[in-house]
Structure formats: C-alpha cells, structure tokens
Design a protein around this motif. Structure first.
Motif, PDB file in Angstrom:
ATOM      1  N   ARG A   7      -5.301   5.396   1.564  1.00  0.00           N
ATOM      2  CA  ARG A   7      -6.293   4.635   2.338  1.00  0.00           C
ATOM      3  C   ARG A   7      -5.669   4.058   3.611  1.00  0.00           C
ATOM      4  O   ARG A   7      -4.494   3.681   3.614  1.00  0.00           O
ATOM      5  CB  ARG A   7      -6.871   3.504   1.477  1.00  0.00           C
TER       6      ARG A   7
ATOM      7  N   HIS B 155      -4.527  -1.986  -4.482  1.00  0.00           N
ATOM      8  CA  HIS B 155      -3.094  -2.241  -4.408  1.00  0.00           C
ATOM      9  C   HIS B 155      -2.760  -3.691  -4.108  1.00  0.00           C
ATOM     10  O   HIS B 155      -1.631  -4.124  -4.349  1.00  0.00           O
ATOM     11  CB  HIS B 155      -2.448  -1.249  -3.440  1.00  0.00           C
TER      12      HIS B 155
ATOM     13  N   CYS C 209      -0.360   5.260  -1.096  1.00  0.00           N
ATOM     14  CA  CYS C 209      -1.818   5.151  -1.034  1.00  0.00           C
ATOM     15  C   CYS C 209      -2.322   5.897   0.198  1.00  0.00           C
ATOM     16  O   CYS C 209      -1.733   5.844   1.264  1.00  0.00           O
ATOM     17  CB  CYS C 209      -2.228   3.676  -0.964  1.00  0.00           C
TER      18      CYS C 209
HETATM   19 ZN   LIG Z   1      -3.970   1.217  -1.397  1.00  0.00          ZN
END
Ligand SMILES: [Zn+2]
Ligand SMILES: [Zn+2]
Length: 431
Positions: free
Chosen positions: A212, A196, A210
């Motif tokens: 993560r 990203h 996202c």
């Molecule tokens: Zn990400």
C-alpha cells in the motif's frame, strides 16, 4: 423421468491442465529436472498433507499463509492436518525425520494450496518447483541456489525479470535491527496503513513489504537490514554478493525484501517479472532458513532453497513470447478398413519396437479414420484395406514433410516407419 444431473465442475480457484497445454508443463518439468540434477539435486516426494504443526511452527502463526490461507482439516482419526501451502516446511520435516547425510540437496515438484481470492495467476491449488539444500552454511551455496534459479529462467528465454536480494540477519543481529525499525516506524505510526499500524509491535517487518502507498511512503527511508548485520552476517552477505557478481547474475539490493515466513535468515531473494501485472509478478523466490530444522525438532542444520510457481512462470513466458512447446508428434497412425485386427497388431508391434503409434476405434469409416489421423498430428499414416490385407502389405503415406506413398510387406513395416519418421522429423517445416 430423472432430474437432469448438473455437470460437475472443479472447485473455485483450481484449474485443469489438459493436453496439449500439459505438454508444456512436461517440458518445463523436464527442463527443471535437468537443470537441478546437473547441480547434484535429487528428486524427493513428500505427502501432500502434514500435521498442521509443521507449518505453524515453521512458517509462523503470524503469517497470512498460516493464519488466513491454509487448508486445515481434521481427519477421521481426529488429527489436525493441513494441505501444504508451500514446499519447504514438508521437505525439512522429511529431513528431520529421516536424517539423510548432509549436504542434502533435494528438488520437488508439488501442488500447493492456499485459500486466497482467485484471480489471474493466483490459484487455490497452484504448482511449485523448488530445491532445498541442507547442511552447509557456506555462502557459495547461496550463490549456487540463486544462480540456478536465474539460469533456469534465462534458459526458458525469459529476460524481463529482476532479482531482488536482501539479508535478514540471524538471531544475533535481528533483535537490534527490529528495535531500530520499530522505533523508526513508531515515529511514523500515523502514516502507516491500518493493518500495519495495529501490528507494528507484533511484526514491524510486515510494513516494509506492504504494497500500500501509505506504508511504502512511510518506509522509504527506513533502516535496511543489510546495513545493520552483525559481523558474520555481513561477511556472509558480502561473499554472496561477490559470488553473484562473479557468475554474472544481475541483482538489485532491496531493503523491503523481508519474506513473510518466520523461518528465513540471512540471504533472501525474489524474482519478479516485469512482463506481468505488478501484484502478481513474483515468479520465484527463496532464502536461507538456518533455524528451520531446529524449529521442527531436528539438530541445528543450516539450509537454503527456492520455490517457483509453474503457472506464473508460464504466464511470464507467454507475456515474453518464449518457451513454445510443440506437442510430440506420433510416428504413425494406423488406418484399418479391414476389420481392425491389423490396427490392433500393427500399433502393438510399432510400440513394442519403441515407435509411437495410435489408431482409430469402433470400426469408423475410412474417411473418419483419415480425419482422426490428421488430427493426431502423426508423421505417417499406415493404411490396411482389403487389398493390403490380401497381399500381406501395408501402405505408408507421409502426412508431413512430403514424400510418396509406399507399399511395404507387413514384415518390413517397423523398419519402414522408423526410416520414414526419421526423414519426416528432419525435413524442414512446410511453409
Ligand atoms: Zn501496510
Ligand atoms: Zn547476524
């Protein structure tokens, strides 16, 4: 000698749904059909493959679904087609082509195809139920669609799920919000995950959803779309929220809920089950897609819908120990030890009278036929041996719910089965 033929197997990431598991699918479909048809939605079938542009234009080239996961192929005529990765774009294509009068409320049940790494609850062919409502921009329709999904889940007995809600604005307010978000993320560029960081300018929204840790931490204080809507989008969202509250549909606002398809505008929502692993806990979701009809070449027509995965819903039901479905019991199983013509004729007569019946084949022994009768789960066994054949009678023995064996004339057997099956179905389950 021929080489041993290797047993055929289904492709990786696909699965079979066989009886009796399939009875639960049938029951789920019937429950869904009942729920949405009571709200004015009618069933629509569209092809399982479409011109690839239906998905490229609608969902967007930048999405993982179109960019990485779609089953695309060239047919023998050189056309580039794709197996549907989701349910909405094909329904909207059908609307654009056939122009039914609006409001157009349609539901579907369809397989969907995505080339993903197979894992529990994620398949390359999975199955979706969904609705689409085209025409009105009325926020009450958003409320109706969200409440339908919520009510459907609750009707299955699910309680451990959360509805997340957000608004993704429209063409008026989106550019300014994206600018704001991009500026915020640019200041934290080094904190974002690799994927990203590189795609920040191309699609800043992706960092918001996202999974993560890096992106989650970096976006914790990011501006939320719902706080930066234009006046009409603010009014729309307020009415949606008030409607859900009035109908008692609990939800949480979540600024991270920016669904990955280009076609979403305004209301977006997702249902997640707490009973499932967090990476695979989405049981349904959807939103408004007021520009999708135009993106596929139709006249400006707002729309909203949701899709839900059958496999995931059933996993959630298993995890919550709800929505058990017993396979339907046959009324009668015919055991014929007198040559088989009685089995042939009796099963035909019972089925013709609206009863359910099965039999054994291949002239099996009486013992084998009784075993088959037991395994069939039938309520009654009908026996025709040489004695019954000689006297023009049939013996009728309840397999469930107790009761004595009767002998009835062949001419009375349909009514006798109807009455005994009714008694067996209303009997309390044996301990
Ligand atoms: Zn990400
Ligand atoms: Zn707006």
């Amino acid at each position: 000698m021929t080489d041993k033929v290797v047993a055929a197997r289904a492709p990786s990431g696909t699965h079979d749904v066989l009886w009796p598991e399939s009875t639960r699918w049938e029951a789920l479909l019937a429950r869904f059909a009942g729920t949405v048809e009571r709200a004015g939605f009618g069933l629509a079938h569209t092809p399982i493959f479409e011109d690839v542009q239906v998905f490229r234009r609608g969902i967007g080239e930048g999405s993982d679904v179109v960019g990485k996961e779609m089953y695309e192929f060239e047919d023998r005529g050189g056309r580039t087609l794709a197996l549907r990765p989701e349910g909405t774009a094909p329904m909207v294509r059908a609307f654009v082509q056939r122009r039914p009068p609006t409001p157009w409320k349609a539901w579907y049940a369809t397989p969907a195809f995505r080339y993903e790494r197979p894992q529990a609850g994620r398949y390359r062919q999975h199955h979706q139920l969904g609705v689409e409502a085209l025409g009105p921009s009325d926020p009450d329709l958003d409320v109706e669609v969200v409440a339908l999904a919520d009510g459907f889940f609750r009707g299955l007995g699910l309680t451990r799920f959360t509805l997340r809600l957000n608004s993704m604005g429209d063409d008026t307010c989106r550019p300014a919000y994206l600018e704001l978000l991009t500026a915020y993320l640019a200041g934290r560029r080094d904190e974002l995950c690799d994927e990203h960081r590189d795609r920040l300018e191309a699609n800043p929204l992706r960092a918001l959803d996202c999974k993560r840790d890096a992106c989650r931490a970096a976006t914790d204080g990011a501006p939320g779309f719902a706080d930066h809507l234009c006046e009409p989008c603010t009014a729309h969202f307020a009415r949606v929220r008030a409607g859900l509250e009035a109908l008692g549909v609990p939800y949480v606002l979540d600024h991270r809920l920016v669904r990955g398809f280009d076609y979403y505008t305004r209301t977006t929502f997702e249902f997640a089950s707490q009973a499932l692993e967090s990476a695979q806990n989405g049981i349904g979701g959807g939103g408004r897609y007021d520009r999708l009809v135009e993106m596929l070449g139709g006249p400006p027509t707002p729309g909203i819908g949701f899709g839900m995965g059958i496999e995931r819903i059933l996993l959630a039901c298993d995890a919550e120990g709800t929505f058990p479905v017993d396979p339907p019991a046959l009324d009668a199983f015919v055991v014929d030890t007198d040559g088989g013509t009685h089995a042939r004729d009796l099963t035909a007569a019972l089925r013709g009278a609206g009863l359910s019946a099965d039999r054994a084949y291949d002239g099996r022994s009486m013992k084998a036929q009784f075993k088959a009768a037991d395994r069939s789960g039938a309520l009654l066994v009908l026996i025709v041996g040489p004695d019954e054949a000689a006297s023009g009678t049939v013996s009728l023995r309840p397999l469930r719910g107790g009761g004595d064996q009767l002998t009835v004339p062949v001419g009375d057997v349909v009514e006798a089965v109807r009455s005994a099956a009714r008694d067996a179905r209303s009997a309390p389950p044996s301990p």
